[in-house]
Structures are given as structure tokens and as C-alpha cells.
Design a protein around this motif. Structure first.
Motif, PDB file in Angstrom:
ATOM      1  N   SER A 158       7.964  53.475 -94.137  1.00 53.00           N
ATOM      2  CA  SER A 158       9.368  53.056 -94.252  1.00 53.00           C
ATOM      3  C   SER A 158       9.682  51.945 -93.257  1.00 53.00           C
ATOM      4  N   TYR A 159       9.172  52.087 -92.043  1.00 50.21           N
ATOM      5  CA  TYR A 159       9.381  51.053 -91.022  1.00 50.21           C
ATOM      6  C   TYR A 159       8.779  49.719 -91.465  1.00 50.21           C
ATOM      7  N   GLU A 160       7.583  49.769 -92.032  1.00 49.21           N
ATOM      8  CA  GLU A 160       6.922  48.532 -92.466  1.00 49.21           C
ATOM      9  C   GLU A 160       7.735  47.821 -93.548  1.00 49.21           C
ATOM     10  N   GLN A 161       8.244  48.602 -94.502  1.00 49.19           N
ATOM     11  CA  GLN A 161       9.039  48.008 -95.576  1.00 49.19           C
ATOM     12  C   GLN A 161      10.325  47.407 -95.019  1.00 49.19           C
ATOM     13  N   GLN A 162      10.961  48.122 -94.096  1.00 53.65           N
ATOM     14  CA  GLN A 162      12.203  47.628 -93.506  1.00 53.65           C
ATOM     15  C   GLN A 162      11.967  46.352 -92.706  1.00 53.65           C
ATOM     16  N   LEU A 163      10.873  46.321 -91.958  1.00 54.38           N
ATOM     17  CA  LEU A 163      10.563  45.138 -91.160  1.00 54.38           C
ATOM     18  C   LEU A 163      10.322  43.926 -92.060  1.00 54.38           C
ATOM     19  N   THR A 164       9.638  44.136 -93.175  1.00 54.06           N
ATOM     20  CA  THR A 164       9.385  43.050 -94.123  1.00 54.06           C
ATOM     21  C   THR A 164      10.697  42.502 -94.688  1.00 54.06           C
ATOM     22  N   GLU A 165      11.620  43.400 -95.014  1.00 51.61           N
ATOM     23  CA  GLU A 165      12.920  42.972 -95.545  1.00 51.61           C
ATOM     24  C   GLU A 165      13.717  42.209 -94.486  1.00 51.61           C
ATOM     25  N   PHE A 166      13.660  42.680 -93.247  1.00 52.47           N
ATOM     26  CA  PHE A 166      14.340  41.978 -92.156  1.00 52.47           C
ATOM     27  C   PHE A 166      13.781  40.567 -91.991  1.00 52.47           C
ATOM     28  N   GLN A 167      12.455  40.460 -92.052  1.00 53.15           N
ATOM     29  CA  GLN A 167      11.818  39.162 -91.850  1.00 53.15           C
ATOM     30  C   GLN A 167      12.200  38.174 -92.949  1.00 53.15           C
ATOM     31  N   SER A 168      12.357  38.679 -94.172  1.00 46.71           N
ATOM     32  CA  SER A 168      12.776  37.807 -95.276  1.00 46.71           C
ATOM     33  C   SER A 168      14.150  37.216 -95.001  1.00 46.71           C
ATOM     34  N   THR A 169      15.039  38.032 -94.452  1.00 44.88           N
ATOM     35  CA  THR A 169      16.386  37.556 -94.113  1.00 44.88           C
ATOM     36  C   THR A 169      16.342  36.573 -92.950  1.00 44.88           C
ATOM     37  N   LEU A 170      15.531  36.883 -91.969  1.00 39.55           N
ATOM     38  CA  LEU A 170      15.451  36.037 -90.775  1.00 39.55           C
ATOM     39  C   LEU A 170      14.874  34.652 -91.069  1.00 39.55           C
ATOM     40  N   GLN A 185      28.801  34.604 -88.323  1.00 40.95           N
ATOM     41  CA  GLN A 185      28.403  35.931 -88.788  1.00 40.95           C
ATOM     42  C   GLN A 185      26.904  35.984 -89.074  1.00 40.95           C
ATOM     43  N   THR A 186      26.386  34.902 -89.668  1.00 34.26           N
ATOM     44  CA  THR A 186      24.961  34.847 -89.987  1.00 34.26           C
ATOM     45  C   THR A 186      24.111  34.836 -88.722  1.00 34.26           C
ATOM     46  N   VAL A 187      24.537  34.045 -87.740  1.00 34.29           N
ATOM     47  CA  VAL A 187      23.807  33.972 -86.469  1.00 34.29           C
ATOM     48  C   VAL A 187      23.815  35.333 -85.772  1.00 34.29           C
ATOM     49  N   ASN A 188      24.970  35.983 -85.765  1.00 32.97           N
ATOM     50  CA  ASN A 188      25.076  37.303 -85.140  1.00 32.97           C
ATOM     51  C   ASN A 188      24.208  38.331 -85.863  1.00 32.97           C
ATOM     52  N   LEU A 189      24.207  38.233 -87.200  1.00 32.95           N
ATOM     53  CA  LEU A 189      23.386  39.150 -87.991  1.00 32.95           C
ATOM     54  C   LEU A 189      21.910  38.957 -87.677  1.00 32.95           C
ATOM     55  N   LYS A 190      21.493  37.697 -87.599  1.00 33.27           N
ATOM     56  CA  LYS A 190      20.084  37.416 -87.319  1.00 33.27           C
ATOM     57  C   LYS A 190      19.693  37.880 -85.915  1.00 33.27           C
ATOM     58  N   SER A 191      20.604  37.723 -84.983  1.00 34.91           N
ATOM     59  CA  SER A 191      20.326  38.184 -83.615  1.00 34.91           C
ATOM     60  C   SER A 191      20.129  39.697 -83.594  1.00 34.91           C
ATOM     61  N   ALA A 192      20.989  40.390 -84.333  1.00 35.52           N
ATOM     62  CA  ALA A 192      20.884  41.854 -84.405  1.00 35.52           C
ATOM     63  C   ALA A 192      19.593  42.272 -85.104  1.00 35.52           C
ATOM     64  N   LEU A 193      19.248  41.544 -86.170  1.00 34.80           N
ATOM     65  CA  LEU A 193      18.022  41.860 -86.903  1.00 34.80           C
ATOM     66  C   LEU A 193      16.783  41.595 -86.056  1.00 34.80           C
ATOM     67  N   GLU A 195      16.581  41.839 -82.827  1.00 33.31           N
ATOM     68  CA  GLU A 195      16.486  42.925 -81.850  1.00 33.31           C
ATOM     69  C   GLU A 195      15.942  44.196 -82.504  1.00 33.31           C
ATOM     70  N   LYS A 196      16.458  44.494 -83.701  1.00 29.49           N
ATOM     71  CA  LYS A 196      15.987  45.679 -84.418  1.00 29.49           C
ATOM     72  C   LYS A 196      14.530  45.514 -84.843  1.00 29.49           C
ATOM     73  N   SER A 197      14.170  44.301 -85.265  1.00 29.49           N
ATOM     74  CA  SER A 197      12.795  44.034 -85.700  1.00 29.49           C
ATOM     75  C   SER A 197      11.812  44.247 -84.565  1.00 29.49           C
ATOM     76  N   ASP A 198      12.213  43.824 -83.374  1.00 29.08           N
ATOM     77  CA  ASP A 198      11.353  43.986 -82.205  1.00 29.08           C
ATOM     78  C   ASP A 198      11.093  45.466 -81.928  1.00 29.08           C
ATOM     79  N   LYS A 199      12.139  46.274 -82.030  1.00 31.10           N
ATOM     80  CA  LYS A 199      11.998  47.715 -81.797  1.00 31.10           C
ATOM     81  C   LYS A 199      11.165  48.375 -82.894  1.00 31.10           C
ATOM     82  N   ILE A 200      11.384  47.927 -84.137  1.00 34.86           N
ATOM     83  CA  ILE A 200      10.617  48.485 -85.253  1.00 34.86           C
ATOM     84  C   ILE A 200       9.137  48.139 -85.109  1.00 34.86           C
TER      85      ILE A 200
END
Length: 245
Positions: A158-170, A185-193, A195-200
Motif C-alpha cells: 500500500s505504501y509503494e502504491q501511495q508513494l507512486t501516486e504522490f510522485q506522479s503529482t509531484l 495551493q499547489t505549492v503547499n500541496l506539493k510541499s506536504a506531499l 514531506e509525506k513521501s519522505d516518511k513513506i
């Protein structure tokens, strides 16, 4: 002019040896018979029963006003075996597909080739499976992970799939957003993603190490503690814990 196939072309099947698949729970490598006949317990899964009973909407002629008549009919099952093979190759933690690479897209590519799904299904159908947009296939994946795999392995997938989806957005260009408010909003979203991607990513690495180190420990215990095999496996485990491999 049609290109001539190179004699040096190596298929995905040629990349693996049959014995590499021996440790899989459901070894479907080079299986030409029905998967459900070979492994009848799989036929009893709720998700598989649901897949076999699913219906699709088709057009059956036109009515008096010339409007298409749509009806629900039972979906064909020509891709059932290939779907199961794809799931087993991709989501079994002892599959050589998992052991050869940690790149999810490559795992999907190899599993797709090994399953033969592209030979029996349309491009649209294949994409719905690969992109996880088919709810019936997702149900099979979930049931397989819950019933047949370590709990933490399901989390890792599940983590791998989520990380892949995050990367597509980034990877989308931020400059394509014209409105200033949307840009912020887009910049803030990418910053949050990010940070989350790093943890994932950290969690994925930790889970890989934990799961496959556990596999090494279990395998070592099957040998005599004084055997060369056990000593080699235990040494490898210690090196992994120290981060040397």
C-alpha cells in the motif's frame, strides 16, 4: 517497413529461472492449465466469486426511436487466469519479481508480461488492472494480501502504491497553474506531499529490511545450526542489520 525482431531480444520470461518461483504460495510460472483448477482453494475466495459473477453493460441493438438498448450481462471470464497470475507475481513477497527490483512500475511491467494478460485483454482492460482502477481486481489483491501474506507486507504494498501516486503529482509542472491562489495551493500541496513521501520512503525501506531479514532468519532455522548454509545466512543477516548490504 516492419522492423525485424533482434535475435538478441530477451523476453521477461527469459529473465527468470523456473526454480526462482518455487517459493511462491501459488506458483503459476509457466502454468497453462486453469489456475483455479490447479489451486481450487482460490476459487472459494469471496473476491474471486465476485469477479466471476460480475456484470458489464453492453449495447443490444436499438429501440423504435433509434436509441441504443443497453443491458447488463455476465462478463466474460477469459482473463481470469491472467488476472490471478498478475496478482500472484506482483503481490507475493516471495515472488522473484519482488526480489529483483524495488521499482513498482517495473514490477508491474514484469508481472504483466509473465501473466499474459495483454494477450487476452484489451488495452483499456489492461490499463484498468495496472492502474488499480478495477474494483474487482482490487478486491482480489486485498484478499490475497490479507489471507496469504504477512500483515506488514500488505502495508508495504500500500505504501509503494501511495508513494507512486504522490510522485506522479509531484512531477507535474507547477508553472502550468495560472491563477495565483491555485498556484499557492499547489505549492503547499506539493510541499506536504514531499514531506509525506519522505516518511513513506523511510517506512518502505524499513519494512523491506524487516520482512526480508525475517525470511532469512526462518530459512536459517530450517538448516542445522552448524551447517555451512545456516552460518552463511546468519552472517548475511548480521551484515544487513549493520547496513553493510
Amino acid at each position: 517497413m516492419k522492423k525485424k525482431k533482434s535475435v538478441n531480444t530477451v523476453s521477461v520470461e527469459d529473465m527468470f529461472k523456473p526454480e526462482e518461483f518455487a517459493g511462491m504460495l501459488y506458483n503459476v510460472f509457466s502454468v497453462t492449465d486453469s489456475v483455479l483448477r490447479l489451486y481450487p482453494d482460490v476459487a472459494l475466495w469471496d473476491s474471486v466469486i465476485g469477479y466471476k459473477n460480475r456484470k458489464i453493460q453492453v449495447t443490444k441493438g436499438e429501440d423504435e426511436k433509434g436509441k441504443p438498448i443497453k443491458r447488463w450481462v455476465k462478463a466474460p471470464l477469459g482473463d481470469m487466469d491472467s488476472i490471478l497470475k498478475y496478482v500472484f507475481f506482483l503481490y507475493d513477497h516471495r515472488s522473484p519479481v519482488q526480489k529483483r527490483t524495488r521499482i513498482l512500475d517495473r514490477k508491474k511491467e514484469w508481472s504483466l508480461a509473465l501473466s499474459g494478460l495483454e494477450r487476452v485483454a484489451s488495452t483499456e482492460r489492461v490499463m484498468s488492472v495496472v492502474e488499480n482502477s478495477d474494483s474487482y481486481v482490487i478486491s482480489i489483491i486485498v484478499e490475497f494480501l490479507i489471507k496469504c501474506q504477512p500483515i506488514k507486507w500488505g502495508m508495504l504494498c500500500s505504501y509503494e502504491q501511495q508513494l507512486t501516486e504522490f510522485q506522479s503529482t509531484l512531477l507535474r509542472k507547477t508553472t502550468e497553474v495560472k491563477d495565483d491562489k491555485d498556484l499557492v495551493q499547489t505549492v503547499n500541496l506539493k510541499s506536504a506531499l514531499l514531506e509525506k513521501s519522505d516518511k513513506i520512503a523511510e517506512r518502505i525501506t524499513a519494512l523491506y529490511d524487516e520482512i526480508f531479514t525475517s525470511d532469512l532468519s526462518s530459512l536459517a532455522r530450517t538448516f542445522s545450526r552448524t551447517s555451512p548454509e545456516a552460518r552463511a545466512l546468519m552472517s548475511l543477516e548480521r551484515l544487513k542489520q549493520m547496513g553493510d548490504v
